[in-house]
Design a protein around this motif. Structure first.
Motif, mmCIF file in Angstrom:
data_model
loop_
_atom_site.group_PDB
_atom_site.id
_atom_site.type_symbol
_atom_site.label_atom_id
_atom_site.label_comp_id
_atom_site.label_asym_id
_atom_site.label_seq_id
_atom_site.Cartn_x
_atom_site.Cartn_y
_atom_site.Cartn_z
ATOM 1 N N ASP A 282 6.246 24.974 59.458
ATOM 2 C CA ASP A 282 5.850 23.974 58.452
ATOM 3 C C ASP A 282 4.498 24.462 57.920
ATOM 4 N N ASP A 283 4.568 25.494 57.061
ATOM 5 C CA ASP A 283 3.373 26.284 56.794
ATOM 6 C C ASP A 283 2.586 25.894 55.543
ATOM 7 N N VAL A 284 3.017 24.858 54.842
ATOM 8 C CA VAL A 284 2.184 24.385 53.721
ATOM 9 C C VAL A 284 1.250 23.317 54.310
ATOM 10 N N PRO A 285 -0.082 23.577 54.304
ATOM 11 C CA PRO A 285 -0.989 22.623 54.940
ATOM 12 C C PRO A 285 -0.875 21.230 54.327
ATOM 13 N N HIS A 286 -1.160 20.219 55.150
ATOM 14 C CA HIS A 286 -1.013 18.838 54.692
ATOM 15 C C HIS A 286 -1.826 18.573 53.414
ATOM 16 N N VAL A 287 -3.046 19.083 53.360
ATOM 17 C CA VAL A 287 -3.869 18.830 52.149
ATOM 18 C C VAL A 287 -3.226 19.458 50.918
ATOM 19 N N GLU A 288 -2.567 20.590 51.109
ATOM 20 C CA GLU A 288 -1.905 21.231 49.973
ATOM 21 C C GLU A 288 -0.655 20.433 49.569
ATOM 22 N N LYS A 289 0.041 19.874 50.553
ATOM 23 C CA LYS A 289 1.185 18.998 50.209
ATOM 24 C C LYS A 289 0.670 17.814 49.396
ATOM 25 N N GLN A 290 -0.458 17.252 49.852
ATOM 26 C CA GLN A 290 -1.018 16.095 49.134
ATOM 27 C C GLN A 290 -1.402 16.483 47.703
ATOM 28 N N ARG A 291 -1.967 17.684 47.569
ATOM 29 C CA ARG A 291 -2.376 18.132 46.226
ATOM 30 C C ARG A 291 -1.146 18.267 45.327
ATOM 31 N N ARG A 292 -0.099 18.897 45.844
ATOM 32 C CA ARG A 292 1.112 19.094 45.031
ATOM 33 C C ARG A 292 1.739 17.736 44.670
ATOM 34 N N HIS A 293 1.689 16.831 45.628
ATOM 35 C CA HIS A 293 2.200 15.473 45.392
ATOM 36 C C HIS A 293 1.439 14.841 44.236
ATOM 37 N N ARG A 294 0.099 14.975 44.271
ATOM 38 C CA ARG A 294 -0.742 14.376 43.218
ATOM 39 C C ARG A 294 -0.471 15.015 41.871
ATOM 40 N N VAL A 295 -0.307 16.340 41.868
ATOM 41 C CA VAL A 295 -0.064 17.048 40.597
ATOM 42 C C VAL A 295 1.215 16.503 39.942
ATOM 43 N N LEU A 296 2.258 16.303 40.745
ATOM 44 C CA LEU A 296 3.519 15.806 40.172
ATOM 45 C C LEU A 296 3.410 14.328 39.799
#
Ligand code: SAM
Ligand code: SF4
Length: 473
Positions: free
Chosen positions: A382-396
């Motif tokens: 599960d190699d996408v860090p949580h903060v990066e998941k949050q960032r991608r979530h926000r971008v979308l």
């Protein structure tokens, strides 16, 4: 008054005055609902989390309990049975269920005689681990095994036959319904094995319900005043594949559309692989079927889609949307997207962003990837860090806010038809056929009515308007 199919019967707990008439499930539907056993002073509490399918299952449990005399309570501390309907699609949902179960320990200490029941996707076939974690739970039952409720509700033993098979239409309250809209499951389980998804492991293979039962169930809810029906399935457009007769979702839509008095018909969730021209053409021609399609894409990058085992490409998904818009220019589109899937690079995420930007959906259900034990992808890092998941979530989310703001702004001054479902703080709320939320004030009692509303204010997530004054329908 008919109550149960031939393999079911009432026994000793039935009120002496009540009468039973058994009839074949192929008989015409009764015009009125049978009366249930008199209230027995017992109360049930049901807590539900997760998808509409869980809501529908909870409604069936509630209906079974009501049949044998229980009444609903909104408080677990005065209930005679507590049922939790769980979801484990993501870790966050599972944590909520665990939290709720732990919080109920005290209640169980204070009132040990009250059965605590857990159902839904948290319940596995092997239950030893669950029993060790939650020893205060009296019964774990698989959502396809409603019969097991008898173990803690002795009154249900008097209903002979297989409760799981008991058609919903014999249970007056068996529909997740507010009296205006209702959910009706048409196919259970899922035959796909998307690499991230736990559902097939918990819900089993696809099982379609017979079309005649479903039509009758719709007739029943419409007779009770329901105006909008949503047909449910994890892969709702796979409906019929497993039935002996050659029927599919398009046939079912035609049959349900013909039920007199039904104003709106929806279905979810569809899989792109099964979204045939026939289904879309049928949607476009039937008056009750709403111009709204729920078609999860999950990712816009073909390599990610391949590793998700989704069986289609981004281009194929967008072609289905284009075809839908060609047949129904006003169609609104909802989709689901997972960000931060294992190995999702910046460039692959960008492809998802660009596909969504190009297609412009009306609603995007966004989720951050959450590894589910037992699934294929849980074996991968599960190699996408949580903060990066949050960032991608926000971008979308930002993208979606822009798309919806623009799209709704174009509706300013126009008229929309709203089916009113609730009222709060002096205003009514309901949805358009395209599933947009609309609020408006009206002196009249418009609950359950179709109201034409002029759009005065627009925002990304809802519209505010005023009634045009045309007669209520
Ligand atoms: N059957 C539908 C489909 O094919 O898209 C969706 C059903 S699934 C229960 C509901 C949504 O939960 C999915 O569309 C997906 O976006 C999300 N989901 C499922 N598993 C997930 C996971 N492991 N992590 C994050 N989101 C997940
Ligand atoms: Fe899960 Fe895929 Fe089945 Fe949807 S189609 S329920 S995402 S396995």
């Amino acid at each position: 008054m008919p109550r149960y199919p031939p393999n079911a019967r009432r026994m000793s707990t039935m009120a002496p005055s009540a009468t039973i008439e058994l009839r074949s499930v192929t008989d015409p539907a009764p015009n009125t609902f049978p009366s249930r056993l008199p209230a027995n002073g017992k109360r049930y509490f049901i807590w539900t989390i997760g998808c509409q399918m869980n809501e529908a299952d909870s409604a069936k449990v509630a209906a079974m309990l009501q049949e044998v005399g229980y009444t609903r309570t909104e408080r677990e501390d005065n209930a005679d049975i507590v049922v939790l309907n769980s979801c484990v699609v993501r870790q966050a949902a599972e944590d909520k269920v665990s939290g709720k179960l732990n919080a109920l320990m005290q209640l169980k200490r204070d009132r040990p005689q009250v059965p605590l029941v857990l159902t839904g996707c948290m319940v596995t076939k092997q239950q030893e681990q669950l029993r060790r974690r939650f020893p205060h739970v009296d019964l774990f039952f698989d959502p396809s095994d409603f019969d097991r409720l008898q173990e803690v509700v002795p009154e249900l033993r008097d209903l002979d036959g297989d409760l799981a098979q008991l058609p919903h239409y014999y249970l007056p309250e068996a529909h997740a319904s507010n009296g205006i809209t209702a959910y009706i499951p048409i196919i259970y389980g899922c035959n796909f094995l998307c690499s991230y998804c736990i559902v097939p492991y918990r819900r089993g293979k696809e099982r379609s319900r017979p079309m005649a039962d479903l039509v009758r169930e719709v007739e029943q809810v419409v007779a009770k005043g329901v105006r909008e029906v949503t047909l449910l399935g994890q892969t709702v457009n796979a409906y019929g594949h497993d039935l002996p007769e050659t029927v599919g979702l398009a046939d079912l839509l035609r049959a349900v559309d013909a039920v007199p008095g039904l104003d709106r018909l929806r279905f979810l969730t569809s899989h792109p692989k099964y979204m045939s021209d026939e289904i879309i053409d049928t949607m476009a021609t039937l008056p009750s079927v709403c111009e709204h399609m729920n078609l999860p894409v999950q990712a816009g990058d073909d390599e990610v889609l391949r590793r998700m085992r989704r069986t289609y490409s981004g281009a194929e998904w967008s072609e289905r949307i284009a075809f839908t818009r060609d047949r129904m220019p006003n169609a609104t589109i909802a989709t689901d997207v997972i960000v931060g899937f294992p190995g999702e690079t910046h460039a692959q995420f960008r492809n998802t962003h660009d596909l969504l930007a190009a297609v412009g959906c009306d609603k995007v259900h966004l989720a951050m990837y959450s590894p589910r034990p037992g699934t294929l992808s849980a074996r991968w890092a599960d190699d996408v860090p949580h903060v990066e998941k949050q960032r991608r979530h926000r971008v979308l989310e930002d993208l979606q806010e822009r798309v919806c703001t623009e799209r709704n702004a174009a509706r300013l001054g126009g008229t929309v038809e709203v089916l009113v479902e609730t009222s709060a703080k002096g205003r009514w709320s309901g949805r358009t056929r395209g599933n947009t939320l609309v609020h408006f004030a009206d002196e009249r009692d418009v609950l359950g009515k179709l109201v034409d509303v002029t759009v005065d204010v627009t925002g990304p997530w809802f519209l505010i308007g005023s009634p045009t004054g045309t007669p209520l329908r």
